[in-house]
Design a protein around this motif. Sequence first.
Motif, PDB file in Angstrom:
ATOM      1  N   UNK A  14      31.929  34.091  38.278  1.00 38.46           N
ATOM      2  CA  UNK A  14      32.155  34.925  39.458  1.00 38.46           C
ATOM      3  C   UNK A  14      33.446  34.553  40.190  1.00 38.46           C
ATOM      4  N   UNK A  15      34.012  33.409  39.853  1.00 37.23           N
ATOM      5  CA  UNK A  15      35.253  32.974  40.476  1.00 37.23           C
ATOM      6  C   UNK A  15      35.968  31.995  39.559  1.00 37.23           C
ATOM      7  N   UNK A  16      37.260  31.841  39.789  1.00 36.05           N
ATOM      8  CA  UNK A  16      38.082  30.904  39.028  1.00 36.05           C
ATOM      9  C   UNK A  16      38.637  29.842  39.967  1.00 36.05           C
ATOM     10  N   UNK A  17      39.038  28.724  39.387  1.00 32.67           N
ATOM     11  CA  UNK A  17      39.688  27.653  40.150  1.00 32.67           C
ATOM     12  C   UNK A  17      41.142  27.570  39.692  1.00 32.67           C
ATOM     13  N   UNK A  18      42.062  27.799  40.635  1.00 29.96           N
ATOM     14  CA  UNK A  18      43.482  27.694  40.338  1.00 29.96           C
ATOM     15  C   UNK A  18      43.946  26.273  40.647  1.00 29.96           C
ATOM     16  N   UNK A  19      44.521  25.594  39.653  1.00 35.71           N
ATOM     17  CA  UNK A  19      44.966  24.213  39.852  1.00 35.71           C
ATOM     18  C   UNK A  19      46.230  24.128  40.681  1.00 35.71           C
ATOM     19  N   UNK A  96      39.159  31.289  43.627  1.00 32.97           N
ATOM     20  CA  UNK A  96      39.562  32.683  43.807  1.00 32.97           C
ATOM     21  C   UNK A  96      38.528  33.550  43.098  1.00 32.97           C
ATOM     22  N   UNK A  97      38.071  34.609  43.751  1.00 25.77           N
ATOM     23  CA  UNK A  97      37.018  35.435  43.171  1.00 25.77           C
ATOM     24  C   UNK A  97      37.524  36.189  41.946  1.00 25.77           C
ATOM     25  N   UNK A  98      36.591  36.586  41.091  1.00 23.59           N
ATOM     26  CA  UNK A  98      36.929  37.318  39.867  1.00 23.59           C
ATOM     27  C   UNK A  98      37.680  38.607  40.197  1.00 23.59           C
ATOM     28  N   UNK A  99      37.200  39.339  41.216  1.00 20.60           N
ATOM     29  CA  UNK A  99      37.830  40.614  41.582  1.00 20.60           C
ATOM     30  C   UNK A  99      39.244  40.415  42.092  1.00 20.60           C
ATOM     31  N   UNK A 100      39.442  39.428  42.964  1.00 25.37           N
ATOM     32  CA  UNK A 100      40.773  39.158  43.498  1.00 25.37           C
ATOM     33  C   UNK A 100      41.708  38.711  42.380  1.00 25.37           C
ATOM     34  N   UNK A 101      41.197  37.906  41.468  1.00 29.42           N
ATOM     35  CA  UNK A 101      42.006  37.431  40.343  1.00 29.42           C
ATOM     36  C   UNK A 101      42.477  38.603  39.479  1.00 29.42           C
ATOM     37  N   UNK A 103      42.719  41.729  40.377  1.00 29.74           N
ATOM     38  CA  UNK A 103      43.634  42.555  41.169  1.00 29.74           C
ATOM     39  C   UNK A 103      45.038  41.966  41.158  1.00 29.74           C
ATOM     40  N   UNK A 104      45.123  40.656  41.321  1.00 30.31           N
ATOM     41  CA  UNK A 104      46.420  39.984  41.259  1.00 30.31           C
ATOM     42  C   UNK A 104      47.051  40.144  39.880  1.00 30.31           C
ATOM     43  N   UNK A 105      46.233  40.010  38.841  1.00 30.76           N
ATOM     44  CA  UNK A 105      46.735  40.189  37.482  1.00 30.76           C
ATOM     45  C   UNK A 105      47.284  41.595  37.270  1.00 30.76           C
ATOM     46  N   UNK A 106      46.560  42.606  37.774  1.00 29.39           N
ATOM     47  CA  UNK A 106      47.005  43.993  37.615  1.00 29.39           C
ATOM     48  C   UNK A 106      48.385  44.206  38.233  1.00 29.39           C
ATOM     49  N   UNK A 107      48.570  43.745  39.467  1.00 20.52           N
ATOM     50  CA  UNK A 107      49.855  43.961  40.135  1.00 20.52           C
ATOM     51  C   UNK A 107      50.957  43.126  39.500  1.00 20.52           C
ATOM     52  N   UNK A 108      50.631  41.917  39.074  1.00 17.40           N
ATOM     53  CA  UNK A 108      51.650  41.077  38.452  1.00 17.40           C
ATOM     54  C   UNK A 108      52.148  41.697  37.146  1.00 17.40           C
ATOM     55  N   UNK A 109      51.225  42.111  36.281  1.00 21.47           N
ATOM     56  CA  UNK A 109      51.622  42.715  35.003  1.00 21.47           C
ATOM     57  C   UNK A 109      52.381  44.021  35.255  1.00 21.47           C
ATOM     58  N   UNK A 165      42.167  46.074  32.393  1.00 24.62           N
ATOM     59  CA  UNK A 165      40.808  46.528  32.087  1.00 24.62           C
ATOM     60  C   UNK A 165      40.244  45.797  30.876  1.00 24.62           C
ATOM     61  N   UNK A 166      41.077  45.622  29.851  1.00 24.96           N
ATOM     62  CA  UNK A 166      40.630  44.908  28.643  1.00 24.96           C
ATOM     63  C   UNK A 166      40.313  43.451  28.956  1.00 24.96           C
ATOM     64  N   UNK A 167      41.157  42.802  29.732  1.00 27.29           N
ATOM     65  CA  UNK A 167      40.936  41.389  30.049  1.00 27.29           C
ATOM     66  C   UNK A 167      39.718  41.224  30.947  1.00 27.29           C
ATOM     67  N   UNK A 168      39.536  42.136  31.913  1.00 30.33           N
ATOM     68  CA  UNK A 168      38.386  42.051  32.814  1.00 30.33           C
ATOM     69  C   UNK A 168      37.074  42.293  32.085  1.00 30.33           C
ATOM     70  N   UNK A 169      37.118  43.024  30.966  1.00 31.87           N
ATOM     71  CA  UNK A 169      35.889  43.335  30.237  1.00 31.87           C
ATOM     72  C   UNK A 169      35.439  42.187  29.333  1.00 31.87           C
TER      73      UNK A 169
END
Length: 314
Positions: A14-19, A96-101, A103-109, A165-169
């Motif tokens: 449900x969330x990731x840890x950014x080092x 960082x939550x899965x959704x926020x992560x 969303x950040x990935x989408x805008x970065x790519x 979408x592919x990565x989130x799935x």
Amino acid sequence: MERSLELANMTRVQEFILLGLSPRVNIRDALFAVFLTLYLLTLLENTLIIYLVYSHSELHKPMYFFLGNLSCLEMCYVSVTMPSLLVGLWIGSYHISFTVCMTQLFFFVSLICIECTLLASMAYDHYVAICHPLHYPLLMRPQVCLGLSLSSWLGGLMVSGVKTTCIASLSYCGPNVLNQFFCDVSPLLNLSCTHVALMELVDFISGIVIFCGTLLVALASYSAIGLAVLHMASAAARRKAFSTCASHLVVVGIFYSAALFIYCRPSRIKSMDLNKVLSVTYTVVTPMCNPIIYCLRNKEVHAVLRKTLHLPRC
């Protein structure tokens, strides 16, 4: 039945840890001050360029139209990645939550794809200006410039939408630690607990097409420019043409060298600290340097800036 129980027992992350950028507490405060200054400076520089380009008729030219687009892109770019970097330097590793992560990935790519196509469009603009000056008003008329800009932005959003979408799935069932200061493709694929061979292949091919495709356009444009410059009779004309293109070549070289090293290789290679350093190059350093390299050394921009600030001419 056993398969269903196995899937039910898998806890989806449900969330990731950014080092973050650095685990060393003794240097994080200094790095925080440095990167906060760079962030504010980048926003100020690019805001100034956008204002100058769109408020002065002298700069209503294709080259400056693309520079305005690039400055807008750079402001979005640093605002997607820099807050994560600063938070990591301020508090260390954080959740960082899965959704926020995603969303950040989408805008970065999206933004990295848009920058590739914008850099290629700017190379084409230089090619037309130097190699076909008589046809320049027709080939780079406002409708063409707007079309190139819109295709860059829309294309980047579409590519990013499919990839995100592919990565989130994919399934993420632990561990959930990302060795990066923002949510990036390769570290996320490293954490997936499902078979991602097809996703790796798609990611690798899309990287080759986007990065290498736009880079080839830029290289082809500058190869033609180089041949045209060599055949110029006037030394002054050669110097002017070289000066016009040199800045863009520097930015293209820095951006593509770092990006191709990270993205145009199998994505599941373990993320290294070197990757984070290279990420800083094109997410922090390049957006800050672009206005200086492109515009603040330009005579027309200098003249407009002095007029805006009511400074006397040199």
